[in-house]
Design an enzyme around this catalytic site. Structure first.
Site, PDB file in Angstrom:
ATOM      1  N   GLU A 169      40.218  41.456  27.931  1.00  0.00           N
ATOM      2  CA  GLU A 169      38.764  41.485  28.105  1.00  0.00           C
ATOM      3  C   GLU A 169      38.146  41.629  26.724  1.00  0.00           C
ATOM      4  OE1 GLU A 169      37.121  41.029  30.914  1.00  0.00           O
ATOM      5  OE2 GLU A 169      38.945  40.968  32.116  1.00  0.00           O
ATOM      6  N   ASP A 228      36.467  30.659  48.146  1.00  0.00           N
ATOM      7  CA  ASP A 228      35.888  31.906  47.671  1.00  0.00           C
ATOM      8  C   ASP A 228      35.119  31.693  46.368  1.00  0.00           C
ATOM      9  OD1 ASP A 228      35.457  34.758  47.991  1.00  0.00           O
ATOM     10  OD2 ASP A 228      36.779  34.986  46.253  1.00  0.00           O
TER      11      ASP A 228
END
Length: 105
Positions: A23, A48
């Site tokens: 991240e 999704d």
């Protein structure tokens, strides 16, 4: 089968998997273990992903985008990924250059 790297937030009620990932926080890469959504099939992942983009107002501006590079930039600007190179990487994948480069290397 999480083809789109969708994290499992607090409201997610489906299957999950913990995955080591990178991240970017203030532009600095940091390794962490995050909880991601898990799917039984690629089709379930695509459904999704489409639902996520349609149901989340922060992605509204990219939904009708016809240009792949602009779509990728719009996703990045809306906060879809923390990687500062996300849009460039996605654009290369869409254009096939990342795949060709991988095959050539």
């Amino acid at each position: 089968h999480n083809l789109f790297g969708i994290k499992a937030g607090r409201s997610w009620r489906g299957a999950v998997v913990d995955v080591a990932t990178t991240e970017y926080v203030n532009g600095v890469p940091q390794r962490s273990v995050e909880r991601f959504r898990a799917y039984a099939s690629p089709a379930e992942a695509f459904r999704d992903y489409a639902d996520l983009l349609v149901s989340n107002p922060r992605y509204a501006a990219v939904l009708n985008q016809q240009d792949p590079a602009a779509f990728a930039r719009g996703l990045q600007q809306a906060g879809y990924a923390t990687d500062p190179m996300y849009a460039d990487k996605l654009t290369r994948i869409i254009g096939g250059t990342a795949l060709r480069a991988g095959l050539a290397g």
